[in-house]
Motif scaffolding. Structure first.
Motif, PDB file in Angstrom:
ATOM      1  N   LEU A   1       0.777  -1.276  -0.092  1.00 42.32           N
ATOM      2  CA  LEU A   1      -0.042  -0.093   0.061  1.00 42.32           C
ATOM      3  C   LEU A   1       0.731   1.241   0.010  1.00 42.32           C
ATOM      4  CD1 LEU A   1      -2.926  -1.180   2.443  1.00 42.32           C
ATOM      5  CD2 LEU A   1      -3.089  -0.896   0.061  1.00 42.32           C
ATOM      6  N   ILE A   2       2.096   1.384   0.620  1.00 39.64           N
ATOM      7  CA  ILE A   2       2.699   2.273   0.699  1.00 39.64           C
ATOM      8  C   ILE A   2       3.345   2.516  -0.732  1.00 39.64           C
ATOM      9  CG2 ILE A   2       4.993   3.344   1.685  1.00 39.64           C
ATOM     10  CD1 ILE A   2       4.361   1.521   4.111  1.00 39.64           C
TER      11      ILE A   2
ATOM     12  N   GLN B   1     -11.121  11.188   1.048  1.00 35.77           N
ATOM     13  CA  GLN B   1     -11.229   9.711   0.501  1.00 35.77           C
ATOM     14  C   GLN B   1     -10.722   8.603   1.717  1.00 35.77           C
ATOM     15  OE1 GLN B   1      -9.708   8.753  -3.305  1.00 35.77           O
ATOM     16  NE2 GLN B   1     -10.586   6.879  -3.455  1.00 35.77           N
ATOM     17  N   VAL B   2     -11.740   7.796   1.697  1.00 40.20           N
ATOM     18  CA  VAL B   2     -11.083   6.680   2.466  1.00 40.20           C
ATOM     19  C   VAL B   2     -11.348   5.360   1.970  1.00 40.20           C
ATOM     20  CG1 VAL B   2     -11.415   5.468   4.775  1.00 40.20           C
ATOM     21  CG2 VAL B   2     -11.790   7.895   4.644  1.00 40.20           C
ATOM     22  N   GLN B   3     -10.034   4.673   1.815  1.00 39.04           N
ATOM     23  CA  GLN B   3     -10.407   3.220   1.190  1.00 39.04           C
ATOM     24  C   GLN B   3     -10.036   2.182   2.237  1.00 39.04           C
ATOM     25  OE1 GLN B   3      -6.967   4.187  -1.561  1.00 39.04           O
ATOM     26  NE2 GLN B   3      -8.354   3.434  -3.298  1.00 39.04           N
TER      27      GLN B   3
ATOM     28  N   ALA C   1      -5.573 -16.283   4.200  1.00 38.22           N
ATOM     29  CA  ALA C   1      -5.511 -15.044   5.008  1.00 38.22           C
ATOM     30  C   ALA C   1      -6.858 -15.118   5.962  1.00 38.22           C
ATOM     31  CB  ALA C   1      -5.505 -13.793   4.104  1.00 38.22           C
ATOM     32  N   PRO C   2      -6.288 -14.672   7.182  1.00 37.84           N
ATOM     33  CA  PRO C   2      -7.508 -15.039   8.118  1.00 37.84           C
ATOM     34  C   PRO C   2      -8.084 -13.354   7.986  1.00 37.84           C
ATOM     35  CG  PRO C   2      -5.305 -14.365   9.281  1.00 37.84           C
ATOM     36  CD  PRO C   2      -5.077 -14.798   7.828  1.00 37.84           C
ATOM     37  N   ASP C   3      -9.315 -13.278   8.074  1.00 37.65           N
ATOM     38  CA  ASP C   3     -10.143 -12.249   8.063  1.00 37.65           C
ATOM     39  C   ASP C   3     -10.359 -11.422   9.590  1.00 37.65           C
ATOM     40  OD1 ASP C   3     -11.752  -9.914   6.632  1.00 37.65           O
ATOM     41  OD2 ASP C   3     -13.305 -11.302   6.544  1.00 37.65           O
ATOM     42  N   VAL C   4      -9.195 -11.018  10.002  1.00 36.55           N
ATOM     43  CA  VAL C   4      -9.446 -10.173  11.327  1.00 36.55           C
ATOM     44  C   VAL C   4      -8.753  -8.776  11.180  1.00 36.55           C
ATOM     45  CG1 VAL C   4      -8.896 -12.530  12.437  1.00 36.55           C
ATOM     46  CG2 VAL C   4      -6.961 -11.067  11.466  1.00 36.55           C
ATOM     47  N   LEU C   5      -8.634  -7.976   9.983  1.00 37.12           N
ATOM     48  CA  LEU C   5      -8.108  -6.904  10.067  1.00 37.12           C
ATOM     49  C   LEU C   5      -8.542  -6.007   8.657  1.00 37.12           C
ATOM     50  CD1 LEU C   5      -5.808  -5.240  11.409  1.00 37.12           C
ATOM     51  CD2 LEU C   5      -4.200  -5.976   9.436  1.00 37.12           C
ATOM     52  N   LEU C   6      -8.507  -4.678   9.208  1.00 40.16           N
ATOM     53  CA  LEU C   6      -9.076  -3.839   7.924  1.00 40.16           C
ATOM     54  C   LEU C   6      -7.648  -2.928   7.975  1.00 40.16           C
ATOM     55  CD1 LEU C   6     -12.586  -2.662   8.953  1.00 40.16           C
ATOM     56  CD2 LEU C   6     -12.070  -4.350   7.220  1.00 40.16           C
ATOM     57  N   PHE C   7      -7.443  -2.844   6.651  1.00 43.11           N
ATOM     58  CA  PHE C   7      -6.220  -1.577   6.038  1.00 43.11           C
ATOM     59  C   PHE C   7      -6.985  -0.630   5.628  1.00 43.11           C
ATOM     60  CE2 PHE C   7      -4.435  -6.060   5.588  1.00 43.11           C
ATOM     61  CZ  PHE C   7      -2.879  -5.625   5.964  1.00 43.11           C
ATOM     62  N   MET C   8      -6.656   0.508   6.396  1.00 40.89           N
ATOM     63  CA  MET C   8      -7.253   1.746   6.134  1.00 40.89           C
ATOM     64  C   MET C   8      -6.415   2.746   5.359  1.00 40.89           C
ATOM     65  SD  MET C   8     -10.219   1.110   7.625  1.00 40.89           S
ATOM     66  CE  MET C   8     -10.914   2.741   7.679  1.00 40.89           C
ATOM     67  N   VAL C   9      -6.906   3.349   4.344  1.00 41.89           N
ATOM     68  CA  VAL C   9      -5.969   4.621   3.728  1.00 41.89           C
ATOM     69  C   VAL C   9      -6.938   5.966   3.420  1.00 41.89           C
ATOM     70  CG1 VAL C   9      -4.844   4.925   1.753  1.00 41.89           C
ATOM     71  CG2 VAL C   9      -5.017   2.704   2.165  1.00 41.89           C
ATOM     72  N   GLY C  10      -6.392   6.606   4.213  1.00 39.26           N
ATOM     73  CA  GLY C  10      -7.201   7.965   4.159  1.00 39.26           C
ATOM     74  C   GLY C  10      -6.332   9.065   3.353  1.00 39.26           C
TER      75      GLY C  10
ATOM     76  N   ILE D   1     -17.856   1.824  10.839  1.00 37.00           N
ATOM     77  CA  ILE D   1     -17.390   2.324  11.956  1.00 37.00           C
ATOM     78  C   ILE D   1     -16.065   2.977  11.600  1.00 37.00           C
ATOM     79  CG2 ILE D   1     -17.097   2.093  14.555  1.00 37.00           C
ATOM     80  CD1 ILE D   1     -19.365   0.036  14.509  1.00 37.00           C
ATOM     81  N   ALA D   2     -15.203   2.222  11.320  1.00 37.70           N
ATOM     82  CA  ALA D   2     -13.832   2.386  10.950  1.00 37.70           C
ATOM     83  C   ALA D   2     -13.911   3.436   9.783  1.00 37.70           C
ATOM     84  CB  ALA D   2     -12.996   1.237  10.485  1.00 37.70           C
ATOM     85  N   ARG D   3     -14.636   3.270   8.880  1.00 37.63           N
ATOM     86  CA  ARG D   3     -14.569   4.479   7.802  1.00 37.63           C
ATOM     87  C   ARG D   3     -14.863   5.850   8.294  1.00 37.63           C
ATOM     88  NH1 ARG D   3     -15.096   4.162   2.361  1.00 37.63           N
ATOM     89  NH2 ARG D   3     -15.759   1.976   2.330  1.00 37.63           N
ATOM     90  N   GLN D   4     -15.971   5.828   9.226  1.00 37.15           N
ATOM     91  CA  GLN D   4     -16.539   6.903   9.793  1.00 37.15           C
ATOM     92  C   GLN D   4     -15.560   7.709  10.699  1.00 37.15           C
ATOM     93  OE1 GLN D   4     -19.467   8.211   8.894  1.00 37.15           O
ATOM     94  NE2 GLN D   4     -18.499  10.035   9.764  1.00 37.15           N
TER      95      GLN D   4
END
Length: 287
Positions: A86-87, A257-259, A276-285, A245-248
């Protein structure tokens, strides 16, 4: 340092001293960093991941590996590689402009080294508590022939007390990351952290962070590991049950913009370890 009422400023949650029964560090943040360093050394062995870990951290990692459900610890290499992807995606290709990448709470992760080598035109700044930065430099110096990249800087600070803009001496960044940091804070404080980061970004800059995401399946997969983790670190990282909730929290921090990406999505995007376990959200603001 004192607040506006003259009261001493409290250290951030990861910097508060709590009892240490395993020789992993005096604060929850340090013990977290040591456990993840041990997991990286065991799951992603290299001269650097080994040097950046303690024997006690590797022993804790081996214990976790024995009790973990088969795919849950894929979390560790996917998170490391996901942030890297992402970086890189956030930096314009073939740019000739000065690029600054800032990693908040860098811990004993090798990613700053990797990024500095991958992008010699970029300035990479790692920020963490003074004793963490000192210890990281000491460990790396023990690698035969090791020389840190000239475009990698380390800065010592507790970002719960010292504003990011002050640590960066007013110089804005293209990308700021926070791996494993936001889950220690309630949502209103996550928004305040986001605002502080946004103020330190260049126009079109990006804030990349992760937030725990609890689904019934994920909670079942991660349950035993999280109990072990909480016992050692004396912390209880939070998570959201609804991605909106995370997006807000990022919208409230005034990102234009929030991805959001799940861990399986990021693993697929960058050809990382599966399943891949579904236990995390990657946020890009985006600023």
């Amino acid at each position: 340092m004192q607040d506006s009422q003259g009261q001493p400023l409290q250290p951030s949650p990861t910097a508060r001293e709590t009892p240490d029964a395993s020789g992993l560090g005096r604060t929850g943040g340090q013990r977290t960093a040591e456990i993840f360093a041990g997991l990286r050394a065991e799951l992603m062995p290299s001269a650097e991941t080994h040097a950046l870990s303690l024997r006690s951290g590797r022993m804790m990692a081996k214990l976790m590996m024995r009790v973990a459900r088969p795919k849950i610890l894929n979390f560790v290499p996917i998170r490391l590689g996901g942030f890297t992807g992402l970086i890189q995606q956030s930096i314009p290709q073939n740019t000739t402009s000065d690029i600054t990448i800032v990693e908040m709470g860098a811990g004993f992760s090798p990613r700053g080294l990797h990024l500095a080598r991958l992008m010699p035109h970029a300035l990479v700044i790692e920020i963490d508590l003074p004793d963490v930065i000192e210890e990281k430099q000491k460990r790396l110096s023990q690698i035969a022939g090791f020389t840190p990249p000239s475009n990698l800087l380390w800065r010592s600070a507790d970002l719960g007390i010292t504003p990011l803009a002050e640590v960066l001496e007013g110089e804005p960044a293209d990308v700021v990351t926070a791996e494993g940091l936001l889950p220690y804070f309630p949502l209103d404080e996550i928004t305040n952290i986001g605002k502080s980061v946004r103020a330190s970004l260049k126009p079109n800059g990006k804030f990349i962070a992760d937030i725990g995401y609890t689904t019934p399946q994920g909670a079942q997969q991660a349950g035993q590991i999280m109990k072990m983790f909480s016992r050692q670190t004396r912390t209880n990282p939070g998570s959201v049950t609804d991605p909106e909730i995370a997006r807000q929290a990022f919208v409230d921090a005034e990102f234009s913009q929030v991805q959001m990406y799940s861990m399986p999505e990021v693993a697929e995007m960058y050809s990382l370890l599966q399943p891949a376990p579904d236990v995390l959200l990657f946020m890009v603001g985006h600023k």
